[in-house]
Design an enzyme around this catalytic site. Structure first.
Site, PDB file in Angstrom:
ATOM      1  CD  GLU A 167      -2.992  -1.154   2.241  1.00  0.00           C
ATOM      2  OE1 GLU A 167      -2.921  -0.279   3.120  1.00  0.00           O
ATOM      3  OE2 GLU A 167      -3.908  -1.985   2.195  1.00  0.00           O
ATOM      4  CD  GLU A 351      -4.129  -5.682   3.193  1.00  0.00           C
ATOM      5  OE1 GLU A 351      -4.939  -4.829   3.649  1.00  0.00           O
ATOM      6  OE2 GLU A 351      -2.903  -5.603   3.355  1.00  0.00           O
TER       7      GLU A 351
HETATM    8  O1  IFM Z   1      -4.796  -3.257   8.836  1.00  0.00           O
HETATM    9  C1  IFM Z   1      -4.651  -2.677   7.576  1.00  0.00           C
HETATM   10  C2  IFM Z   1      -3.451  -3.255   6.872  1.00  0.00           C
HETATM   11  O2  IFM Z   1      -2.282  -3.057   7.604  1.00  0.00           O
HETATM   12  C3  IFM Z   1      -3.275  -2.645   5.517  1.00  0.00           C
HETATM   13  N1  IFM Z   1      -4.507  -2.616   4.765  1.00  0.00           N
HETATM   14  C4  IFM Z   1      -5.697  -2.189   5.408  1.00  0.00           C
HETATM   15  C5  IFM Z   1      -5.876  -2.909   6.724  1.00  0.00           C
HETATM   16  C6  IFM Z   1      -7.168  -2.450   7.416  1.00  0.00           C
HETATM   17  O3  IFM Z   1      -7.115  -1.082   7.712  1.00  0.00           O
END
Ligand code: IFM
Length: 437
Positions: A167, A351
């Site tokens: 990210e 994710e």
């Molecule tokens: O917990 C985070 C993760 O570290 C990165 N992506 C989003 C998740 C939820 O906020």
């Protein structure tokens, strides 16, 4: 109800994701101090000033944790390594205990039939490098390349896939413009530099790993669908600016070697000298594209300084994070990413998941996952080359500035006793993924 494994193309991979600082327990095993420790210990930054010092104690309980992942019929475990656990000062002498830990962990995955999907950086920058300017300092790309080499010489022969950075929007914008994540800056010049250097570090790490012969290298970007608040041209323009900064900057850099003009309008004057010369390295080919997707935002024009955007509360049902549930955004992003950026490369949803306070019975989480898997199926039916879906997260864990309160896990963690208890969503997923169909 979740769609069954058999309702996806042959070979479609299901996984779950975590990250080092959020679960390991950074006080253990000789890990160095990170900028998250510094940020969290500064009053007002993190709920109850909580840190990742103990987290889920995965450092000691990793075998039990891998057993739970394998027992859920999952194929892939997406995890991250902590830079400061491998190199406590960020550079120089490695920590043998840290390298041994990741070695054991990867072997543990392989032994259980799980594909190890590694992320090299999920935000725990060694404090010693933060002292030198962290992501604002161009040298970070070289430090990151050196860290990559140390770690991959040890485990690169057994990992199934690797992404350098998790990210990059969070590393750049959230941490240097919005000040919500460490190092908590609100500074446009720092932002422009961090948003470029994070991609330069991605490029250098890919270069190092290609040199070492590490296979299956990708990039993981988080995307947020931006809808204009209303029908005015000003709202449409504001949403397009938000989209350019959040979504198109990183995909554009990695897949086209170009940043979007709408984002450069504000960031351009603050970019490091000769940044254009880095774009060829940043856009060196990768083997797959990872998308993290959770929500959308309604965007309105704002009279303030650039980027002149404001987030407006939307009408849709929300998660514990306050994020609207909008599965259509995932379908549209899969199609748009393939058409405009990844061009036929495998796409993985690296994710997706929801925070919910329900400790054990969490039908809302099963429903959220089901709605997003249906969006994936629609995108596949329209030709998107989606090859896997990983749920965030396996365990309740440290949700950064929000401490331990927001629970994303398929498995409940009691943060006093550290007992793990699979939630109803874990059982639903396990049933849906049964390999006997
Ligand atoms: O917990 C985070 C993760 O570290 C990165 N992506 C989003 C998740 C939820 O906020």
């Amino acid at each position: 109800m979740l769609p069954a494994r058999a309702q996806f193309p042959q070979g479609f991979l299901f996984g779950t994701a975590t990250s080092a600082y959020q679960i390991e327990g950074h006080a253990f095993g000789g890990a160095g101090r990170t900028h998250w420790d510094d940020f969290a210990e500064t009053p007002g930054n993190v709920v109850r000033a909580e840190t990742g010092a103990r987290a889920c104690d995965h450092y000691h309980r990793w075998a039990e944790d891998l057993d739970l992942i394998a027992a859920a019929n999952l194929d892939v475990y997406r995890f991250s390594a902590s830079w400061a656990r491998v190199l406590p000062q960020g550079r120089g002498a490695p920590n043998p205990e840290g390298l041994d830990f990741y070695d054991r962990l990867v072997d543990g995955m392989v032994d259980r039939g799980l594909k190890p999907a590694l992320t090299l950086y999920h935000w725990e920058l060694p404090s010693a490098l933060a002292d030198l300017g962290g992501w604002r300092n161009r040298d970070i790309a070289g430090w990151f390349a050196d860290y990559t080499e140390v770690l991959m010489r040890r485990i690169g022969d057994r990992v199934w896939s690797t992404a350098p950075i998790n990210e990059p929007w969070c590393v750049g914008w959230l941490s240097h413009f919005l000040g919500i994540h460490a190092p908590g800056l609100r500074d446009i010049r720092a932002t422009a530099r961090a948003m470029h250097h994070v991609l330069l570090a991605h490029g250098r790490a890919i270069e190092v790993m290609r040199g070492l012969g590490v296979p299956n290298l990708g990039a993981v970007c988080n995307l947020e669908w931006a809808d204009p608040d209303g029908a005015s041209p000003e709202a449409a323009a504001a949403a397009a600016r938000y989209d350019a900064i959040y979504n198109r900057w990183f995909l554009g850099g990695i897949f086209h070697g170009e940043y979007p003009a709408l984002a450069l309008q504000g960031l351009g004057p603050h970019m490091p000298a000769n940044w254009q010369d880095d774009m060829a390295l940043i856009s060196a080919p990768v083997d797959w594209c990872g998308l993290n997707y959770y929500t959308r935002k309604l965007i309105a024009p704002d009279p303030g300084p650039w980027p002149h955007t404001a987030e407006v509360e939307g009408p849709l049902p929300r998660t514990q994070m306050g994020w609207e549930i909008f599965p259509e955004g995932l379908e549209w992003f899969l199609l748009r990413t393939q058409a405009e950026y990844s061009r036929g490369l495998p796409i993985f949803i690296t994710e997706n998941g929801m925070a919910s306070p329900s400790p054990f019975q969490d039908p809302e989480r099963t429903d959220y996952i089901g709605q997003h898997l249906a969006a994936v199926q629609r995108a596949i039916a329209q030709g998107a080359n989606v090859q896997g879906y990983y749920c965030w997260s396996m365990f309740d864990n440290y949700e950064w500035s929000l401490g331990y309160e927001k629970r994303f896990g398929l498995v409940h963690v009691d943060f006093d006793s550290l007992k793990r208890t699979p939630k109803a969503s874990y059982h639903a997923l396990t049933r849906a993924l049964a390999r006997n169909g």
